[in-house]
Motif scaffolding. Structure first.
Motif, PDB file in Angstrom:
ATOM      1  N   LEU A 267       0.809  -1.215   0.000  1.00 45.46           N
ATOM      2  CA  LEU A 267       0.000   0.000   0.000  1.00 45.46           C
ATOM      3  C   LEU A 267       0.841   1.262   0.000  1.00 45.46           C
ATOM      4  O   LEU A 267       0.500   2.263  -0.626  1.00 45.46           O
ATOM      5  CB  LEU A 267      -0.929   0.010   1.216  1.00 45.46           C
ATOM      6  CG  LEU A 267      -1.961  -1.113   1.206  1.00 45.46           C
ATOM      7  CD1 LEU A 267      -2.684  -1.186   2.538  1.00 45.46           C
ATOM      8  CD2 LEU A 267      -2.958  -0.904   0.064  1.00 45.46           C
ATOM      9  N   ARG A 268       1.923   1.217   0.709  1.00 45.88           N
ATOM     10  CA  ARG A 268       2.781   2.390   0.830  1.00 45.88           C
ATOM     11  C   ARG A 268       4.174   1.896   1.189  1.00 45.88           C
ATOM     12  O   ARG A 268       4.431   1.529   2.330  1.00 45.88           O
ATOM     13  CB  ARG A 268       2.228   3.320   1.927  1.00 45.88           C
ATOM     14  CG  ARG A 268       2.834   4.708   1.978  1.00 45.88           C
ATOM     15  CD  ARG A 268       2.117   5.586   3.003  1.00 45.88           C
ATOM     16  NE  ARG A 268       0.738   5.846   2.627  1.00 45.88           N
ATOM     17  CZ  ARG A 268       0.364   6.813   1.772  1.00 45.88           C
ATOM     18  NH1 ARG A 268       1.251   7.609   1.269  1.00 45.88           N
ATOM     19  NH2 ARG A 268      -0.911   6.967   1.464  1.00 45.88           N
TER      20      ARG A 268
ATOM     21  N   PHE B 291       8.636   1.099  -4.833  1.00 48.06           N
ATOM     22  CA  PHE B 291       7.563   0.270  -5.386  1.00 48.06           C
ATOM     23  C   PHE B 291       7.747   0.097  -6.880  1.00 48.06           C
ATOM     24  O   PHE B 291       8.524   0.806  -7.515  1.00 48.06           O
ATOM     25  CB  PHE B 291       6.175   0.807  -5.020  1.00 48.06           C
ATOM     26  CG  PHE B 291       5.887   2.236  -5.409  1.00 48.06           C
ATOM     27  CD1 PHE B 291       6.163   3.271  -4.537  1.00 48.06           C
ATOM     28  CD2 PHE B 291       5.313   2.530  -6.635  1.00 48.06           C
ATOM     29  CE1 PHE B 291       5.879   4.592  -4.889  1.00 48.06           C
ATOM     30  CE2 PHE B 291       5.011   3.843  -6.990  1.00 48.06           C
ATOM     31  CZ  PHE B 291       5.305   4.876  -6.116  1.00 48.06           C
TER      32      PHE B 291
ATOM     33  N   TRP C 171       6.055   0.010 -10.649  1.00 47.07           N
ATOM     34  CA  TRP C 171       4.903   0.585 -11.328  1.00 47.07           C
ATOM     35  C   TRP C 171       5.165   0.664 -12.811  1.00 47.07           C
ATOM     36  O   TRP C 171       6.219   0.251 -13.305  1.00 47.07           O
ATOM     37  CB  TRP C 171       4.556   1.965 -10.737  1.00 47.07           C
ATOM     38  CG  TRP C 171       5.393   3.132 -11.190  1.00 47.07           C
ATOM     39  CD1 TRP C 171       6.622   3.104 -11.808  1.00 47.07           C
ATOM     40  CD2 TRP C 171       5.035   4.513 -11.074  1.00 47.07           C
ATOM     41  NE1 TRP C 171       7.049   4.380 -12.046  1.00 47.07           N
ATOM     42  CE2 TRP C 171       6.099   5.261 -11.615  1.00 47.07           C
ATOM     43  CE3 TRP C 171       3.933   5.183 -10.561  1.00 47.07           C
ATOM     44  CZ2 TRP C 171       6.073   6.654 -11.656  1.00 47.07           C
ATOM     45  CZ3 TRP C 171       3.915   6.565 -10.608  1.00 47.07           C
ATOM     46  CH2 TRP C 171       4.968   7.287 -11.138  1.00 47.07           C
TER      47      TRP C 171
ATOM     48  N   ARG D 240       0.677  -1.117  -5.624  1.00 42.64           N
ATOM     49  CA  ARG D 240      -0.436  -0.799  -4.744  1.00 42.64           C
ATOM     50  C   ARG D 240      -1.704  -1.551  -5.165  1.00 42.64           C
ATOM     51  O   ARG D 240      -2.570  -1.856  -4.336  1.00 42.64           O
ATOM     52  CB  ARG D 240      -0.678   0.706  -4.889  1.00 42.64           C
ATOM     53  CG  ARG D 240      -1.586   1.271  -3.891  1.00 42.64           C
ATOM     54  CD  ARG D 240      -1.376   2.784  -3.835  1.00 42.64           C
ATOM     55  NE  ARG D 240      -1.569   3.166  -2.490  1.00 42.64           N
ATOM     56  CZ  ARG D 240      -2.588   3.944  -2.090  1.00 42.64           C
ATOM     57  NH1 ARG D 240      -3.420   4.474  -2.960  1.00 42.64           N
ATOM     58  NH2 ARG D 240      -2.748   4.212  -0.820  1.00 42.64           N
TER      59      ARG D 240
ATOM     60  N   GLY E 121      -2.466  -4.441  -3.145  1.00 35.54           N
ATOM     61  CA  GLY E 121      -3.191  -4.155  -1.907  1.00 35.54           C
ATOM     62  C   GLY E 121      -4.691  -4.085  -2.148  1.00 35.54           C
ATOM     63  O   GLY E 121      -5.486  -4.643  -1.394  1.00 35.54           O
TER      64      GLY E 121
ATOM     65  N   TYR F  78      -6.863   5.048   2.041  1.00 38.36           N
ATOM     66  CA  TYR F  78      -5.514   4.489   2.192  1.00 38.36           C
ATOM     67  C   TYR F  78      -4.529   5.410   1.512  1.00 38.36           C
ATOM     68  O   TYR F  78      -4.854   6.072   0.546  1.00 38.36           O
ATOM     69  CB  TYR F  78      -5.470   3.093   1.555  1.00 38.36           C
ATOM     70  CG  TYR F  78      -6.009   2.071   2.511  1.00 38.36           C
ATOM     71  CD1 TYR F  78      -5.194   1.531   3.497  1.00 38.36           C
ATOM     72  CD2 TYR F  78      -7.346   1.703   2.460  1.00 38.36           C
ATOM     73  CE1 TYR F  78      -5.705   0.623   4.406  1.00 38.36           C
ATOM     74  CE2 TYR F  78      -7.860   0.796   3.354  1.00 38.36           C
ATOM     75  CZ  TYR F  78      -7.037   0.254   4.332  1.00 38.36           C
ATOM     76  OH  TYR F  78      -7.535  -0.633   5.241  1.00 38.36           O
TER      77      TYR F  78
END
Lengths: 491, 491
Positions: free
Chosen positions: B163-164, B168, B170, B276, B279, B491
């Motif tokens: 989530l954070r 990450f 992408w 993310r 998540g 979130y």
């Protein structure tokens, strides 16, 4: 209508640099040593990735992802490893910027200093073995067969597009095993996977071998490699697979309960190929007209160029081409129909030659009348006229033929450039004139290896896997030797 | 035989963290805020990537790769952009380590300081627009439709798996256009691509909308988004697509000769989704027994577990299962036959429930006699006995049904959690009790938005694309409003 490409015979290195940029493969970025991989270059890399990934999965591996950053202290845990990488590490020391007091922009915020500096991964053994410690308790948890597709950074002072860049893309396999034998077999298997990929897909013949102590990966007990030969007579290491013994398991305390219930250290391998393969691909096949691509890795396998005056003729050609496009695509062939009217046919021919599209079809009014296509082949630059009803079969045949042909041509060149040498005079002379691999006896010492490198810039590329026992005298020291090894100047 | 998983009703946040780790999706690493994505989690991400990549290519985009590092000064070139990212940047200041003089390991070599510090990309607009300057001269060079799959780093103090996280994975699309309209259409198109992916593949219903000024991407004129709702009533932004106007073209001086031969700045978009999404996927469907995966993204769609005593029974079962495996695979269904004798059937049932495998087949001696399979469905936890000759069709039907069913269930929950609210008392009460999206009037000012956030922690998730004009009074200030917007805790 030239490509303004320097000839290989004039300046091979300049030819390479120009080709990479003009064929839209890659270019330098604003960040020293970091390249931009352009869409056409990246499309080739994606094809490589797809095949390699399939081969890894077929041999039981799964992908995962580990952190970009490595705590500085981790790098020191394996003594040889830190020795090999410390001098080329990008170091993250702070995590925040703030506005400069003089209004000149942003500056690093000194208050946001990291407690422990982080290394941008040059390779991931340390962070991965720190993770494996948590994953392995018993022999039931083994083997771990994991691969990662990632970017890595090794600070380099002298960089060249694809061949040596500060950041590069690669895959790194990291496996953990119960026994030494199993780990050795894995390392050998991956060398074989790399060799198969290089030969069957890239059309690049390679020699499989092991590295000498001095050329071995920092932290490995054995480094297996595949070595290719470029058209300028220099060798290029195209992939390596390392048997790491228990070095990293010991450094990170990764033990497992074996089948007898006793604690033992895990055995390891790691193996990788990188965007450097793009350099090998380009330099092996290309010519003074531009890129030559093996069909299996060509983003566009066939291009069709209409030759027309005015819209009416173009429409007629397009109607004829449509079912052909459909049929070729249904057979899994990637085909582009370039009907842009902003460029002339001659410009397009030039462009697709430069970009190495294996097969080019042209279709003008005379072809329309005769129901034929002009079919041109990139690797040989030959053309022929083919009846429309035979053109699909012709293309299929050509794609296979070109794939084989570029390999054979490279193999013939390579084989003609492996020379057995028995005196150091001859060794030096051949290096300066013919280049290529010199197959010579070596006394097995690092001193001799270093001395030869100092005097000639040639290194031992590998001790070939299939080198047969043969008594002889070291080409430099005259001391006894049991087999020949391969020397070459290398990228 | 429990999963030792905290119940959602007890502690949703704890349930999530435990599930991510126990289902082998990801775990924390030794590097603060950076996660390890484990093979099972990565296999789901690979499925997402494959579908998204196909959708990007079908809409005309190509992949490329740009540097990990950005010169510090580049970040400052677009004023809003640097404002948004400066506080969370990892900064590379040195490029070499050396041995500590006290023998304590390695330290940063102060002599190897970079002339200009480098930022580890938090997003790539700046380095990419610096590159596009070289690519664009004329309208003929436009549009540029490029995407990059990459890792990015945003230093976060409070992180949560997927989530954070500080690093990450992408994709970031960066496109350049001749006209404003074309760029706006591109940004809208990519929001629609994201919505289609979320709904058709992830089974996650989303609301399409635009962000308010305060929630917009740093440097954008308009941010389009898709917003999903988790089972705890909190919203999650699942993807964003930005219309950047000419901001980056101006910051990096990217002009082109337009069709009238005049110089004009290029119009831009950028758009991205990240890990993310993992998540969102996990939190939308999963339950107290573990993960629930939509079949289209499940790394294993069907698992077959033999129930036997001794090797003879196992062999009989295996013989029966072999042709079934072959048939399922020929239909493109991913099936695993788990005949490990190191684990009992009950343990395996538990394991595959935890991992969200959509369909489980079990086959014991009674089934062998009756020529049946026990077929269990993960999402509903229901079982039935199916005749062997009907089992393939049953599985195919179930996979489609589960895909639809998890979506519908999520949609019903989501729809039941969009509440129109007209007073601030009700607004606050609903946020504390029911949660979800609150559809309320807002006076359009950042002050009110901030105040509501301060008082309730709810933010404006989006102004829905399909919000109809409706006169009303702001839920907080009472000032006039033209349409309702969606508030939620997020979130």
């Amino acid at each position: 209508m030239g490509k303004n490409l320097t000839k290989r015979s004039e300046d091979y290195s300049k030819w390479y640099n120009e080709l990479v940029v003009k064929a839209d493969l890659a270019e330098n970025s604003a960040v020293r040593g970091c390249m931009v991989i352009k869409p056409y270059g990246y499309a080739i890399w994606e094809k490589m990735q797809a095949e390699l990934d399939r081969m890894f999965k077929e041999t039981g591996h799964q992908n995962a992802y580990f952190p970009l950053f490595i705590p500085k202290s981790y790098l020191s845990k394996e003594a040889d490893h830190v020795e090999g990488f410390a001098k080329e590490c990008a170091v993250v020391t702070h995590y925040r910027l703030k506005n400069a007091e003089d209004g000149s922009g942003v500056v690093v915020d000194p208050d946001a200093k990291l407690e422990e500096e982080l290394i941008v991964r040059p390779t991931s053994e340390t962070i991965i073995w720190d993770t494996y410690k948590k994953w392995v308790q018993s022999y039931r948890d083994l083997p771990i067969l994991v691969n990662q597709w990632a970017n890595v950074v090794r600070w380099e002072m002298r960089t060249r597009l694809f061949l040596r860049t500060a950041e590069f893309l690669w895959q790194e396999g990291h496996t953990a095993h119960e026994t030494k034998d199993e780990a050795v077999r894995e390392a050998e298997q991956m060398m074989n996977v790399y060799a198969e990929f290089a030969e069957d897909f890239m059309g690049v013949p390679v020699i499989k071998g092991v590295k000498t102590d001095s050329e071995r990966f920092a932290g490995a007990l054995e480094t297996y490699c595949i070595e290719a030969l470029m058209q300028d007579g220099k060798a290029l290491q195209a992939g390596t697979s390392h048997f790491l013994g228990q070095n990293f398991a010991k450094a990170f305390d990764v033990k497992y309960a074996n089948r007898e219930g006793k604690q033992d250290y895990v055995w390891a391998t790691s193996w990788g190929v990188s965007t450097r393969l793009m350099g090998a691909l380009i330099m092996t096949h290309s010519d003074d007209n531009g890129l030559v691509l093996p069909p299996k890795l060509a983003p566009i396998q066939v291009v069709i160029v209409p030759i027309h005056k005015g819209e009416e003729q173009l429409n007629a050609i397009t109607e004829k081409v449509k079912p052909l496009l459909k049929e070729l695509r249904s057979k899994g062939i990637t085909v582009k129909y370039d009907d842009r009217d902003t460029y002339k046919p001659g410009w397009k021919f030039n462009e697709y030659e430069l970009k190495g599209v294996p097969v080019r079809l042209a279709l003008g009014m005379r072809d329309m009348e005769n129901n034929t296509y002009e079919v041109a082949r990139r690797d040989t630059l030959t053309k022929e006229t083919v009846a429309a009803e035979a053109v699909v079969e012709k293309i299929q045949g050509l794609l296979e033929e070109i794939q084989e042909s570029v390999y054979k041509k490279a193999q013939e060149y390579r084989d003609a450039h492996i020379t057995e040498v028995d005196t150091f005079e001859e060794f030096k002379k051949l290096l300066e004139t013919k280049g290529g691999f010199l197959s010579a006896h070596w006394d097995g010492t690092a001193q001799t290896e270093d001395k030869i490198k100092e005097l000639t810039k040639a290194t031992i590329r590998c001790i070939p896997i299939d080198a047969k026992a043969e008594k002889g005298q070291c080409v430099y020291s005259g001391k006894p030797s049991e087999r020949r090894v391969l020397f070459a100047k290398a990228y």
